[in-house]
Scaffold this active site. Structure first.
Site: not given
Ligand code: FPP
Length: 260
Positions: A38, A86
């Protein structure tokens, strides 16, 4: 091409980098680590960058943690990359995440194969864009005969829906007369989940400060140790991973029993 992770950690330690390697009992390492990656968005915002840049940096972190876990001999790693919730994000961001899945497998597939990693997926991948499904299929196929670390990518995954699906599977078996309701036990139930064949996580790591589980592996984490760090996922380095492992090995796991 296993990296000399221990050599690297020792050198860093000599150079004054923080983690106390001596306190890591390698015989006590978790067999299975689950990670809620996250904070990509916040990481990007803090730098005046678009959210996509955070996800891209997050992919780099993910690569480093897969390598580190494999170098340490961890048996299974489950990475929460996209939850069923998501889909509520802007279309552009969702599209970028699927693009990133393709980018990751294009760039890292050879290494995963070389490392003898088994790539598995959790969640309903049948509704993902066709190009993403093609990468999912190819990654499964190319690693199906491997025997090393299992890396499960949770894509369009939600634990409650996994539990509902498992319940349906078991109900159908009862309906077909294969199983009596009184024979349903925890093992039968675990085996009906998407994670069948993988031991339950011993350690769950969540980055970026939120202290919640967000519909991730609800059944499987019943006895997992939980580790929360304020660091955003792109800042979760190998050293930080090692720190989480040191913390884990120092905890006393009683599984409901008392200390004798
Ligand atoms: C959460 O951070 C992260 C995600 C929803 C996506 C995770 C993806 C990756 C680590 C990229 C690579 C993945 C693959 C399988 C190639 P957030 O966007 O919710 O962060 P925030 O809470 O700060 O908005």
């Amino acid at each position: 091409m296993a990296l000399d992770l221990w050599g690297m950690f020792r050198r860093r330690r000599r150079a004054g980098v923080s983690v106390d390697l001596e306190s890591l009992d390698r015989s006590q390492l978790p067999r299975h680590i689950a990670v809620i990656m996250d904070g990509n968005g916040r990481w990007a915002r803090a730098r005046g960058m678009p959210r996509a840049a955070g996800h891209h940096a997050g992919m780099g972190t993910m690569r480093g943690i897969i390598r580190a876990a494999d170098d340490l001999g961890i048996g299974a790693l489950t990475l929460y990359a996209f939850s069923t919730e998501n889909w509520k994000r802007p279309r552009q961001e969702i599209q970028y995440l699927w693009q990133l899945v393709g980018e990751f497998f294009r760039s890292d597939m050879d290494e995963l194969v070389e490392r003898n990693v088994r790539v598995w997926f959790l969640g309903d991948t049948t509704v993902l864009p066709a190009h993403t499904q093609a990468f999912v299929k190819e990654a499964r196929r190319l690693t199906e005969d491997n025997t090393g670390m299992i890396v499960q990518f949770a894509l369009n995954y939600g634990s409650r829906s996994e539990i509902v699906d498992a319940t349906r599977t078991i109900a159908r078996r009862v309906q077909a007369g294969e199983l009596r309701p009184e024979d349903i036990d925890e093992k039968q139930f675990s085996d009906a989940l998407a994670t069948c064949g993988v031991p339950d996580p011993d350690l769950l790591i969540r980055t970026a400060g939120d202290v919640r589980i967000s519909n991730f592996l609800l059944w499987q984490i019943a006895y997992a140790e939980l580790y929360f760090t304020p660091l955003a996922w792109p800042d979760f380095t190998r050293d930080e991973f090692l720190r989480a492992l040191v913390t884990y090995t120092q905890r006393e796991r009683r599984f409901g029993a008392i200390k004798t």
